[in-house]
Design a protein around this motif. Structure first.
Motif, mmCIF file in Angstrom:
data_model
loop_
_atom_site.group_PDB
_atom_site.id
_atom_site.type_symbol
_atom_site.label_atom_id
_atom_site.label_comp_id
_atom_site.label_asym_id
_atom_site.label_seq_id
_atom_site.Cartn_x
_atom_site.Cartn_y
_atom_site.Cartn_z
ATOM 1 N N PHE A 1 0.556 -1.265 0.032
ATOM 2 C CA PHE A 1 -0.611 -0.098 0.101
ATOM 3 C C PHE A 1 1.211 0.781 0.330
ATOM 4 O O PHE A 1 0.934 2.327 -1.157
ATOM 5 C CB PHE A 1 -0.749 -0.225 0.633
ATOM 6 N N VAL A 2 2.066 1.681 0.808
ATOM 7 C CA VAL A 2 2.762 1.955 1.071
ATOM 8 C C VAL A 2 3.555 2.672 -0.535
ATOM 9 O O VAL A 2 3.969 3.671 -1.142
ATOM 10 C CB VAL A 2 3.890 2.880 2.037
ATOM 11 N N LEU A 3 4.197 1.628 -1.140
ATOM 12 C CA LEU A 3 4.875 1.130 -2.456
ATOM 13 C C LEU A 3 3.594 1.798 -3.125
ATOM 14 O O LEU A 3 4.790 2.406 -4.451
ATOM 15 C CB LEU A 3 4.926 -0.181 -2.902
ATOM 16 N N ARG A 4 2.459 1.329 -3.244
ATOM 17 C CA ARG A 4 1.796 2.711 -4.278
ATOM 18 C C ARG A 4 1.938 3.381 -3.930
ATOM 19 O O ARG A 4 1.960 4.161 -5.371
ATOM 20 C CB ARG A 4 0.504 2.113 -4.425
ATOM 21 N N PHE A 5 1.771 4.939 -3.480
ATOM 22 C CA PHE A 5 2.148 6.066 -2.910
ATOM 23 C C PHE A 5 3.408 6.568 -3.416
ATOM 24 O O PHE A 5 3.594 7.241 -4.533
ATOM 25 C CB PHE A 5 1.656 6.388 -1.455
ATOM 26 N N ALA A 6 4.494 5.295 -3.457
ATOM 27 C CA ALA A 6 5.847 5.609 -3.839
ATOM 28 C C ALA A 6 5.920 6.244 -4.998
ATOM 29 O O ALA A 6 6.389 6.279 -5.453
ATOM 30 C CB ALA A 6 6.757 4.534 -2.322
ATOM 31 N N PHE B 1 10.368 13.605 -9.568
ATOM 32 C CA PHE B 1 11.537 12.265 -9.350
ATOM 33 C C PHE B 1 12.648 13.080 -8.323
ATOM 34 O O PHE B 1 13.384 13.725 -9.359
ATOM 35 C CB PHE B 1 11.788 10.911 -10.285
ATOM 36 N N THR B 2 12.817 12.667 -7.050
ATOM 37 C CA THR B 2 14.055 13.821 -6.816
ATOM 38 C C THR B 2 14.590 12.553 -5.774
ATOM 39 O O THR B 2 13.733 11.771 -5.054
ATOM 40 C CB THR B 2 13.574 14.574 -5.741
ATOM 41 N N LEU C 1 13.357 9.638 -2.818
ATOM 42 C CA LEU C 1 13.721 8.076 -3.667
ATOM 43 C C LEU C 1 13.946 7.832 -1.772
ATOM 44 O O LEU C 1 13.544 6.854 -1.708
ATOM 45 C CB LEU C 1 14.560 8.246 -4.470
ATOM 46 N N TRP C 2 14.886 8.866 -1.012
ATOM 47 C CA TRP C 2 15.417 8.222 -0.022
ATOM 48 C C TRP C 2 14.291 8.212 1.134
ATOM 49 O O TRP C 2 14.598 7.169 2.467
ATOM 50 C CB TRP C 2 16.357 9.555 0.806
ATOM 51 N N LYS C 3 13.573 8.820 0.853
ATOM 52 C CA LYS C 3 12.432 9.282 2.048
ATOM 53 C C LYS C 3 11.240 8.060 2.468
ATOM 54 O O LYS C 3 11.052 6.794 2.962
ATOM 55 C CB LYS C 3 11.580 10.474 2.089
ATOM 56 N N TRP C 4 11.101 7.486 1.221
ATOM 57 C CA TRP C 4 10.444 6.535 0.764
ATOM 58 C C TRP C 4 11.222 5.231 1.151
ATOM 59 O O TRP C 4 10.509 3.946 1.938
ATOM 60 C CB TRP C 4 9.633 6.143 -0.739
ATOM 61 N N ALA C 5 12.681 5.052 0.928
ATOM 62 C CA ALA C 5 13.060 3.727 1.012
ATOM 63 C C ALA C 5 13.218 3.730 2.612
ATOM 64 O O ALA C 5 13.170 2.008 2.227
ATOM 65 C CB ALA C 5 14.444 4.165 0.487
ATOM 66 N N LEU C 6 13.314 4.935 2.841
ATOM 67 C CA LEU C 6 14.032 4.304 4.207
ATOM 68 C C LEU C 6 12.327 4.367 5.270
ATOM 69 O O LEU C 6 12.125 3.026 5.900
ATOM 70 C CB LEU C 6 14.137 5.691 5.229
ATOM 71 N N LEU C 7 11.306 4.561 4.679
ATOM 72 C CA LEU C 7 10.013 4.269 5.057
ATOM 73 C C LEU C 7 9.934 2.767 4.806
ATOM 74 O O LEU C 7 9.636 1.390 5.996
ATOM 75 C CB LEU C 7 8.647 4.888 4.483
ATOM 76 N N LEU C 8 10.177 2.441 3.538
ATOM 77 C CA LEU C 8 9.480 0.656 3.481
ATOM 78 C C LEU C 8 10.938 -0.617 3.826
ATOM 79 O O LEU C 8 9.883 -1.496 4.350
ATOM 80 C CB LEU C 8 9.342 0.134 1.848
ATOM 81 N N LEU C 9 12.276 -0.005 4.145
ATOM 82 C CA LEU C 9 12.734 -0.067 5.403
ATOM 83 C C LEU C 9 12.260 -0.716 6.317
ATOM 84 O O LEU C 9 12.640 -1.916 7.053
ATOM 85 C CB LEU C 9 14.691 0.600 4.963
ATOM 86 N N THR C 10 12.020 0.376 7.499
ATOM 87 C CA THR C 10 11.871 0.280 8.761
ATOM 88 C C THR C 10 10.211 -0.348 8.372
ATOM 89 O O THR C 10 10.020 -1.097 9.255
ATOM 90 C CB THR C 10 11.239 1.779 8.791
ATOM 91 N N LEU C 11 9.374 -0.435 7.861
ATOM 92 C CA LEU C 11 7.953 -1.386 7.732
ATOM 93 C C LEU C 11 8.400 -3.016 7.707
ATOM 94 O O LEU C 11 8.366 -3.881 8.091
ATOM 95 C CB LEU C 11 7.122 -1.342 6.887
ATOM 96 N N ALA C 12 9.931 -3.060 6.683
ATOM 97 C CA ALA C 12 9.487 -4.018 6.617
ATOM 98 C C ALA C 12 11.426 -5.009 7.471
ATOM 99 O O ALA C 12 10.568 -6.160 8.162
ATOM 100 C CB ALA C 12 11.126 -4.189 4.922
ATOM 101 N N LEU C 13 11.754 -4.470 8.215
ATOM 102 C CA LEU C 13 12.157 -4.118 9.982
ATOM 103 C C LEU C 13 11.470 -4.965 11.013
ATOM 104 O O LEU C 13 11.501 -5.831 11.345
ATOM 105 C CB LEU C 13 13.560 -3.499 10.262
#
Length: 584
Positions: A38-43, A51-52, A56-68
């Protein structure tokens, strides 16, 4: 199936709070797993518009935090739920074994040892796998479907309907194959039990197998059972061979539906690229539940089949049990025994082993029981520790009905040497102290001297620490019997039962042991079964048991004067000894 599972309810209730914690972590893990697409959709939609590196880093860190975070919950989910299944397996196995140890002898005549071992080990493992991985993945699959379905329906209900149409076919396929898998799983377990039983019997009786040169026969029997086991497994494998491809086909069809219909909606602008990526990610999430559902079905079917075999044992209540009313004895058992009109019948037959037998034995009295083979001598003495129960009549111990005395107290007051000497695969010391684990070295030495075992032990390289092998295979018959005698004497029992305990002992050693026992028998009730009148004469009293009835009763001298059965047996044995002395 639910009737079979009722056996496990007490264990599930006992660990309910751990299950609550485990399922809580499972729910959180599933919610986080459903949040990531669901977060990946908005990303994706956000990066598509602008695209900046910062975005990119903001969404990547959020997804990484969720995965961990999801990984942490997944770790605790497995630790709790799989751990509970291990604990239940431990408790359930102990309870099954405790139940088996309380079962009467006729129960073990109905089940082979190898079959019981297979149920306590192999079937128990299948139940544990069902309660652990089976339950965990079942709930995980259901929750994953629910979360994914909710999010996907809110995004695009038309595409969601197309995706879940194949799942209806999945349920039909699972229902059809599940029934057949369950049946064949039970047959596989039964075939494995037959192999275990035959292996145990062949190895336990290896001396007989070799003595009669029947190795080829045993190999042939094993090969036949092994072939049956493999053939049953092949049928199960063929079912799985059809089951998994069908599931994978349905998953593949679902992917094609998403690519075709979802791609068209993206091109027409009805669906964003982020939503399309979300749908594809959810499809990847559903791949394991759809395929893994088959594995879960197999685990549960095998587990319920194994649980059914265990329930078959547990549903049979012990026929010999403690009194229902809690009775506390203030004094120990003295040893007065009284059998009143006692009759024992063969199972499912009117043929009687003992016939309206009446017998009084005073505390401290020694009584020898002689008679022909099959006359009921062993059955008579097995009534005292309640190894078997009389079909009719009453047995009194110190004037009290034997059924009202707790088994722990009754059997704790009895030292018994059975007709068949049974030893454990342990050291000589461990076999001697089996009934009295806290015995001192002095006590152990005293009873081994009484049993004329001290010289044999001194000849062994490791003395008391010598391993005797399974069922005492490394010892002679006489050595095994003398260890059994020492084991019975070490308990200092009020009632001593010697069931043909000198049959494998030479007459010289027997006479020496009996002289030692003469002192011991003065202070305790002793029942001595023997085919030798030379042994019986050491008792205060002798009864002759023929065809389940007492035909003679008296002292050695009194019975000789009667010139009946005992007199004829004594004269015959005197002649046999004279012939043997002439030959030597």
């Amino acid at each position: 199936m639910f009737l079979q599972l009722q056996t496990l309810f007490p264990y599930l209730v006992r660990h309910r709070w751990r299950y609550v914690a485990g399922f809580s972590t499972l729910i959180l893990k599933t919610l986080l797993a459903g949040t990531i697409p669901f977060v990946l959709r908005f990303a994706v939609d956000s990066l598509t518009k602008s695209f900046t590196s910062e975005t990119l880093w903001k969404w990547a860190l959020l997804l990484l935090t969720l995965a961990l975070t999801k990984g942490v919950f997944q770790y605790w989910m497995r630790l709790l739920l799989i751990g509970i299944s291990r604990d239940i397996e431990y408790e359930f196995r102990n309870d099954v074994l405790s139940h088996l140890l309380c079962m009467p002898r006729k129960f073990f005549r109905s089940y082979r040892t190898g079959d019981l071992m297979s149920r306590v080990t192999n079937d128990m493992n299948a139940v544990r796998l069902m309660l652990g991985a089976g339950v965990m993945h079942t709930v995980d699959v259901i929750l994953t479907f629910f979360v994914v379905l909710t999010v996907m329906s809110a995004t695009d209900w038309k595409l969601t309907c197309l995706i879940f149409l194949p799942t209806l076919l999945v349920s039909l396929v699972v229902s059809y194959f599940g029934r057949h898998i369950h049946n064949y799983s039970q047959k596989v377990q039964e075939s494995f039990a037959d192999i275990s039983a035959l292996t145990q019997e062949s190895l336990s009786n290896i001396r007989i197998v070799r003595a009669y040169a029947r190795e080829e026969l045993e190999i042939t029997r094993f090969t036949e059972l092994n072939r049956k086991y493999v053939a049953t497994n092949w049928k199960l494998i063929k079912l799985w061979g059809k089951f998994y491809p069908l599931l994978e086909l349905l998953v593949g069809v679902t992917y094609l539906v998403v690519l075709w219909y979802g791609g068209r909606r993206v091109l027409s602008g009805e669906l964003t690229l982020g939503s399309f990526v979300m749908f594809m990610t959810y499809m990847m999430m559903l791949t394991w539940p759809m395929i893994g559902f088959g594995w879960v079905v197999n685990v549960i079917q095998r587990g319920t089949a194994s649980l059914k075999r265990l329930n078959e044992l547990l549903k049979q209540p012990p026929s010999i049990a403690d009194p229902t009313v809690n009775i506390s004895r203030s004094t120990e058992i003295r040893g007065d025994l009284q059998l009143c009109d006692v009759t024992i019948r063969y199972p499912n037959s009117e043929q009687r082993i003992l016939r309206n037998l009446n017998l009084d034995i005073t505390a401290g009295e020694s009584m020898a029981i002689v008679g022909p083979t099959g006359g009921g001598k062993s059955s008579l003495v097995e009534l005292i520790p309640r190894v078997i129960e009389p079909s009719e009549g009453v047995i009194l111990v110190d004037g009290e009905n034997i059924r009202s005395i707790p088994l722990r107290i009754l059997r704790g007051s009895i030292g018994m040497v059975p007709q068949e000497t049974l030893l454990f695969s342990a050291t000589i010391r461990e076999n001697i102290v089996f009934g009295c684990p806290g015995a001192s070295n002095r006590s152990i030495k005293d009873v081994t001297e009484m049993a004329c075992l001290n010289k044999d032990i001194a000849d062994f390289p490791n003395g008391y620490e010598t391993l005797v092998g399974e069922r005492g295979v490394t010892l002679s018959g006489g050595q095994k019997q003398r260890i059994a005698i020492a084991r019975a004497l070490l308990r200092d029992p009020r009632i001593l039962i010697l069931d043909d305990a000198f049959s494998s002992v030479d007459t010289v050693t027997e006479e020496h042991i009996l002289r030692q026992l003469k002192i011991v028998m003065r202070n305790r009730t002793t029942l001595l079964i023997s085919h030798r009148t030379s042994t019986a004469q050491y008792a205060d009293r002798i009864v002759v048991l023929v065809a389940g009835k007492i035909i003679e009763d008296g002292t050695h001298e009194a019975l000789l004067r009667k010139q009946g059965y005992y007199y004829e047996l004594h004269q015959k044995q005197l002649i046999e000894r004279e012939i043997e002395s002439v030959k030597s």
